[in-house]
Design an enzyme around this catalytic site. Structure first.
Site, PDB file in Angstrom:
ATOM      1  N   HIS A 346       0.788  -1.232   0.000  1.00 49.00           N
ATOM      2  CA  HIS A 346       0.000   0.000   0.000  1.00 49.00           C
ATOM      3  C   HIS A 346       0.815   1.274   0.000  1.00 49.00           C
ATOM      4  O   HIS A 346       0.238   2.358  -0.027  1.00 49.00           O
ATOM      5  CB  HIS A 346      -0.925   0.048   1.217  1.00 49.00           C
ATOM      6  CG  HIS A 346      -2.149  -0.792   1.053  1.00 49.00           C
ATOM      7  ND1 HIS A 346      -3.312  -0.301   0.510  1.00 49.00           N
ATOM      8  CD2 HIS A 346      -2.385  -2.087   1.333  1.00 49.00           C
ATOM      9  CE1 HIS A 346      -4.219  -1.257   0.477  1.00 49.00           C
ATOM     10  NE2 HIS A 346      -3.691  -2.356   0.966  1.00 49.00           N
ATOM     11  N   LYS A 534      -9.362  13.820   3.803  1.00 52.38           N
ATOM     12  CA  LYS A 534      -8.503  12.627   3.853  1.00 52.38           C
ATOM     13  C   LYS A 534      -7.650  12.744   5.118  1.00 52.38           C
ATOM     14  O   LYS A 534      -7.653  13.787   5.762  1.00 52.38           O
ATOM     15  CB  LYS A 534      -7.623  12.528   2.607  1.00 52.38           C
ATOM     16  CG  LYS A 534      -6.880  13.827   2.269  1.00 52.38           C
ATOM     17  CD  LYS A 534      -6.066  13.713   0.982  1.00 52.38           C
ATOM     18  CE  LYS A 534      -6.888  13.716  -0.281  1.00 52.38           C
ATOM     19  NZ  LYS A 534      -6.772  12.543  -1.095  1.00 52.38           N
ATOM     20  N   ARG A 535      -6.919  11.702   5.497  1.00 52.75           N
ATOM     21  CA  ARG A 535      -6.021  11.822   6.645  1.00 52.75           C
ATOM     22  C   ARG A 535      -5.081  13.010   6.445  1.00 52.75           C
ATOM     23  O   ARG A 535      -4.704  13.315   5.311  1.00 52.75           O
ATOM     24  CB  ARG A 535      -5.154  10.543   6.799  1.00 52.75           C
ATOM     25  CG  ARG A 535      -5.813   9.313   7.373  1.00 52.75           C
ATOM     26  CD  ARG A 535      -6.531   9.478   8.673  1.00 52.75           C
ATOM     27  NE  ARG A 535      -5.722   9.868   9.802  1.00 52.75           N
ATOM     28  CZ  ARG A 535      -5.148   9.046  10.689  1.00 52.75           C
ATOM     29  NH1 ARG A 535      -5.244   7.748  10.572  1.00 52.75           N
ATOM     30  NH2 ARG A 535      -4.482   9.516  11.705  1.00 52.75           N
ATOM     31  N   LYS A 540       0.153  14.520   1.558  1.00 58.60           N
ATOM     32  CA  LYS A 540      -1.154  14.819   0.950  1.00 58.60           C
ATOM     33  C   LYS A 540      -1.338  16.323   0.719  1.00 58.60           C
ATOM     34  O   LYS A 540      -2.261  16.755   0.042  1.00 58.60           O
ATOM     35  CB  LYS A 540      -2.283  14.248   1.813  1.00 58.60           C
ATOM     36  CG  LYS A 540      -2.318  12.700   1.825  1.00 58.60           C
ATOM     37  CD  LYS A 540      -3.427  12.198   2.736  1.00 58.60           C
ATOM     38  CE  LYS A 540      -3.521  10.684   2.829  1.00 58.60           C
ATOM     39  NZ  LYS A 540      -4.192  10.061   1.659  1.00 58.60           N
ATOM     40  N   THR A 642      -8.484   6.618  -2.873  1.00 54.84           N
ATOM     41  CA  THR A 642      -9.827   6.139  -3.226  1.00 54.84           C
ATOM     42  C   THR A 642     -10.828   7.282  -3.065  1.00 54.84           C
ATOM     43  O   THR A 642     -11.892   7.259  -3.677  1.00 54.84           O
ATOM     44  CB  THR A 642     -10.272   4.947  -2.364  1.00 54.84           C
ATOM     45  OG1 THR A 642     -10.035   5.268  -0.985  1.00 54.84           O
ATOM     46  CG2 THR A 642      -9.536   3.681  -2.747  1.00 54.84           C
ATOM     47  N   LYS A 646     -14.357   8.427  -5.205  1.00 56.80           N
ATOM     48  CA  LYS A 646     -15.682   8.752  -4.650  1.00 56.80           C
ATOM     49  C   LYS A 646     -16.158  10.111  -5.150  1.00 56.80           C
ATOM     50  O   LYS A 646     -17.333  10.282  -5.489  1.00 56.80           O
ATOM     51  CB  LYS A 646     -15.621   8.770  -3.114  1.00 56.80           C
ATOM     52  CG  LYS A 646     -15.244   7.431  -2.485  1.00 56.80           C
ATOM     53  CD  LYS A 646     -14.937   7.603  -0.988  1.00 56.80           C
ATOM     54  CE  LYS A 646     -14.141   6.430  -0.455  1.00 56.80           C
ATOM     55  NZ  LYS A 646     -13.525   6.723   0.853  1.00 56.80           N
TER      56      LYS A 646
HETATM   57  C1  LIG Z   1     -12.240   7.024   1.227  1.00 55.43           C
HETATM   58  C2  LIG Z   1     -11.870   7.394   2.595  1.00 55.43           C
HETATM   59  C3  LIG Z   1     -10.530   7.639   2.918  1.00 55.43           C
HETATM   60  C4  LIG Z   1      -9.419   7.588   1.889  1.00 55.43           C
HETATM   61  O1  LIG Z   1      -9.297   8.854   1.290  1.00 55.43           O
HETATM   62  P1  LIG Z   1      -8.026   9.233   0.377  1.00 55.43           P
HETATM   63  O2  LIG Z   1      -8.427  10.549  -0.203  1.00 55.43           O
HETATM   64  O3  LIG Z   1      -7.919   8.165  -0.668  1.00 55.43           O
HETATM   65  O4  LIG Z   1      -6.862   9.309   1.263  1.00 55.43           O
HETATM   66  C5  LIG Z   1     -10.221   8.007   4.222  1.00 55.43           C
HETATM   67  N1  LIG Z   1     -11.166   8.115   5.162  1.00 55.43           N
HETATM   68  C6  LIG Z   1     -12.472   7.909   4.888  1.00 55.43           C
HETATM   69  C7  LIG Z   1     -13.476   8.058   5.974  1.00 55.43           C
HETATM   70  C8  LIG Z   1     -12.868   7.532   3.606  1.00 55.43           C
HETATM   71  O5  LIG Z   1     -14.162   7.297   3.344  1.00 55.43           O
END
Ligand SMILES: *Cc1c(COP(=O)(O)O)cnc(C)c1O
Length: 803
Positions: A346, A534-535, A540, A642, A646
């Site tokens: 990952h 995101k985190r 990032k 991911t 979305k």
């Molecule tokens: C999809 C998702 C992530 C991953 O987000 P990235 O932008 O790919 O880092 C993290 N936390 C939650 C709650 C998510 O639904």
């Protein structure tokens, strides 16, 4: 159970009285949730039993997905939808004066994960069941999931999360299937029938109790299992302070580690990993031996997948059982093991590669260490035969070296498949990060670009858009998300685009109401909703985003003739509690928000919102309302992402770097339907290898950067004296490892282009449409079909058989 609204209402009222011993009038929302959840779990149970019976009878190959994280979120609405009873339940409750949406709110998020890796595991379970594939999850039933984030005076404060406070209606405790997991002690060698055998003695044993959750496929009868292990004291602890033993034991499944990149270096974390692995493998083997007489063909009937290296001890654990319990020879055991285990990598961030000091590993897991050591000896010997005399290479590839066990090397040596999670990421693994292993095992490497459940992230969380799509092209996209492409035909249909626009507007209205409720700030739903969730992590680059916002602020303040299309910048992000730098960035975002949201000179052209406690249920409110998706990681650092998928699926346009799956998103939608900027991965990697970047030059030569960075340290933020020096230093003194200043100018330009594009609503809606239409490729159904065909070699069971 119930097949009509009337039957449902009757059953609901009966169950409510039975469970809580009070009348409907006196019941609470939580009791409604508990009642409904209980009914639905029961509704599922006969298909669950039938699915298990069918798997046993058919002898089909089974897949077990081992993951230290499962970020499930809430399950009620998803289960109702998948069972096809959402309408009956909605209407039945409505008749009783209950709003299903409010009942839903009573469910706690199952937050057993940090971010993308854990959410991927959850989407995969959904797709496995929906595709009628025999695939099950194994994880840990953490008593406390990821911490709850509060923002106090702009700072992150962590509160313990307590999702199990009111129990978990979906789980079934299976005390009859508990297994014992041994720690500590020592290994004794004995001779049995002239063979040397090893016994792990004087152990401190922990009982692993399984809690099973049903995983319901969408409109199919397949119900797979997610088994979460809870650690409990074993009945007869040896030589031990009983209270201390109890405390230590229970701590194994107490907390999820709130960190997805750094290795905390804690004994407890290693204990958690072995606990998960040992309990799961014992359980898999026990179930296997109930229908097979030996383990000789185990790998032909079972695949065990490890989600990153946290469960990599599956390799020595399976070896241990084959050697010590089944009394196989090494070669036979190794052949079975390396044909059973497959592995997903990952990340290429070097600080995230797990390494365990031998001084911790060996005493805690003495027999497992012996086996790892033997795997290493034999592996190095093979390398020696292949590269005689090349000590340097062998040292680089060794599994045990410099006093440490390297988990990624163990996984690479002991698996039959290793995959990256987007094409760029897999290429970087092959060409750079894992190149030496690629040279030895080229056939093991493959790519599986991540995906998301379009049922949760579109059908469930954006019902307005889902309805419009179904009215336009029919419902076949729900089973075959590639069908979303048929929307392209409606690109020039003004009536369709108008509906698309009004659905987005409604979703933005809902999010604006949430923002008002949570932060007190009024935002304009007709402004551009520009979202970065995101985190929180340096790579990032939430920092790049907030520096750009500061720059916009400066421009508007300085030049009264300058104006922009109104924008609402929305952030959501948790920082790992020990990640000092990430917490500074949260504070900076909130300090900037404070100034901007209260400055009348801006005429509401800018708003900055930080939504606290980002998690799955909040994410489901955010994605449908986004216009712009911020995917601005330093190229080469984001393995896939991911969140980007979305957003796209919900019609937001990506502003992003050529990183992770952004590249594949661009190839699908076309360059005209995405905003790409910044360094490429090759350029970044070139800088890392050859130098040549001087951040200070950008500070000196770009007035905009100069001005923005100065305000970090010159008292511009009255409430945060000295607070942002660490950020300033990371950029100037430590030469900006993540190329924030290097990419600043191109980010400003692309953001301006994005803003201008939005002003041409017709063009924007077409771009949005293209993103939705091309998002089917990023469904986890596609990803899981690839894993099933290429890696696991499993087939769908016929869902008709178990009807
Ligand atoms: C999809 C998702 C992530 C991953 O987000 P990235 O932008 O790919 O880092 C993290 N936390 C939650 C709650 C998510 O639904």
């Amino acid at each position: 159970m119930f097949t009509s609204k009337e039957e449902f209402k009757k059953a609901f009222l009966q169950r409510l009285e039975m469970m809580f011993g009070k009348s409907f009038q006196d019941s609470t929302r939580r009791e409604h949730f508990q009642t409904l959840g209980n009914m639905i779990r029961e509704y599922i149970s006969s298909d669950w039993i039938k699915t298990n019976e069918q798997y046993r009878a058919s002898g089909e190959k089974q897949v077990y997905y081992l993951s230290i994280e499962f970020l499930l979120g809430r399950l009620l609405r998803n289960n109702l939808m998948n069972l096809g009873i959402e309408n009956i339940v909605y209407e039945g409750l409505y008749d009783l004066g209950i709003d299903l949406a409010e009942v839903e709110e009573a469910e706690a998020d199952a937050g057993l994960g940090n971010g993308g890796l854990g959410r991927l595991a959850a989407c995969f379970l959904d797709s496995l069941a929906t595709l009628n594939l025999p695939g099950h999850g194994f994880g840990i039933r953490y008593k406390h999931g990821l911490f709850e984030q509060k923002i106090v005076d702009g700072y992150q404060v962590e509160l313990p999360e307590h999702w199990l406070r009111h129990g978990n209606v979906w789980e079934v405790r299976r005390a009859d299937l508990a297994v014992q997991v041994p720690f500590w002690g020592k290994v004794e060698a004995v001779s049995e029938d002239g063979c040397l055998q090893f016994r792990h003695i004087n152990t401190e044993t922990v009982t692993a109790v399984p809690y099973d959750l049903p995983i319901v496929g969408y409109k199919t009868k397949t119900v797979n299992t997610l088994r979460l292990w809870s650690a409990q004291p074993s009945p007869y602890p040896v030589n031990k302070d009983v209270l201390k033993y109890k405390r230590e034991t229970e701590s194994i499944s107490e907390f999820l580690y709130p960190d997805d990149t750094h290795d905390e270096g804690k004994i407890l974390r290693l204990k958690q990993q072995y606990f998960l692995v040992s309990a799961s493998i014992q359980s898999i083997i026990r179930s296997y031996l109930s229908t097979h007489s030996s383990l000789l063909d185990f790998h032909k009937h079972v695949s065990i997948h490890i989600n990153d290296t946290h469960p990599a001890l599956a390799i020595p654990e399976l070896m241990r059982i084959l050697l010590d319990e089944e009394k196989m020879g090494w070669d036979e055991a190794w052949n079975i093991t390396k044909n059973t285990i497959s592995y997903t990598n990952h990340t290429t961030l070097s600080e995230a590669l797990e390494k365990w000091p031998i001084r911790i590993f060996q005493p805690l897991l003495p027999r497992i260490f012996m086996i790892v050591d033997e795997i290493n000896e034999r592996f190095c010997k093979e390398l020696w035969d292949r590269y005689p005399g090349d000590w340097e290479r062998i040292e680089k590839m060794a599994i045990v070296a410099h006093g440490e066990v390297r988990m990624a090397h163990l996984a690479l040596a002991g698996c039959y498949s290793v995959n990256g999670v987007a094409r760029l990421h897999t290429d970087i693994l092959k060409k750079r990060e894992m190149n030496l292993f690629y040279e030895v095992f080229p056939d093991k490497f493959n790519n599986k670009t991540n995906g998301i459940s379009h049922r949760r992230w579109l059908l469930k969380s954006n019902p307005g858009l889902a309805k419009l799509i179904s009215e336009t092209i029919g419902t076949s996209w729900i089973d075959s998300p590639a069908q979303l492409e048929r929307l392209i035909e409606f690109r020039d249909d003004p009536a369709f685009l108008k509906k698309l626009s009004s659905i987005k507007k409604e979703n933005k209205n809902s999010l604006a109401a949430i923002i008002k409720e949570k932060t007190g700030v009024t935002v304009d739903p007709s402004s551009i909703f520009d979202v970065h969730v995101k985190r929180l992590h340096a790579y990032k680059r939430q920092l790049l985003n907030i520096l750009h916002i500061m720059h916009l602020y400066n421009r508007i303040k300085e030049d009264s003739s300058f104006s922009i299309y109104p924008r609402t910048f929305i952030f959501g992000a948790k920082a790992s509690p020990g990640y000092y730098y990430a917490k500074k960035i949260i504070k900076l975002i909130n300090s900037v928000a404070d100034i901007i949201n209260n400055d009348p000179d801006l005429n509401d052209q800018l708003k900055v919102i930080f939504l606290e406690n980002y998690r799955v249920s909040l994410a489901e409110e955010i994605f449908p309302a986004a216009d712009i998706s911020e995917q601005i990681s330093t190229a080469s650092k984001e393995a896939s992402g991911t969140g980007n998928m979305k957003f796209m699926m919900n019609g937001a346009i990506t502003v992003g770097t050529l990183d992770g799956a952004n590249i594949e998103i661009m190839e699908k939608v076309g360059e005209e339907n995405i905003f790409i900027f910044g360094l490429t991965a090759d350029e970044v990697l070139h800088y890392y290898q050859h130098g040549g970047y001087n951040a200070r030059d950008y500070y000196h030569h770009d007035y905009r950067i100069h001005q923005v960075l100065d305000s970090l340290v010159n008292g511009f933020f009255p409430d945060a004296e000295g607070e942002f020096e660490a950020i300033y230093d990371s950029l100037i003194m430590q030469n900006d490892q993540y190329f924030v200043l290097r990419d600043f100018a191109s980010y400003v330009d692309i953001q301006q282009k994005a803003g201008e594009a939005f002003e041409d609503q017709d063009r924007w809606l077409k771009m949005s449409l293209m993103n939705i239409a091309k998002s089917g490729h990023f469904s986890s159904d596609r990803t899981i079909a690839e894993y099933a065909n290429d890696i696991w070699k499993i087939k769908a069971t016929n869902p008709m058989i178990n009807s």
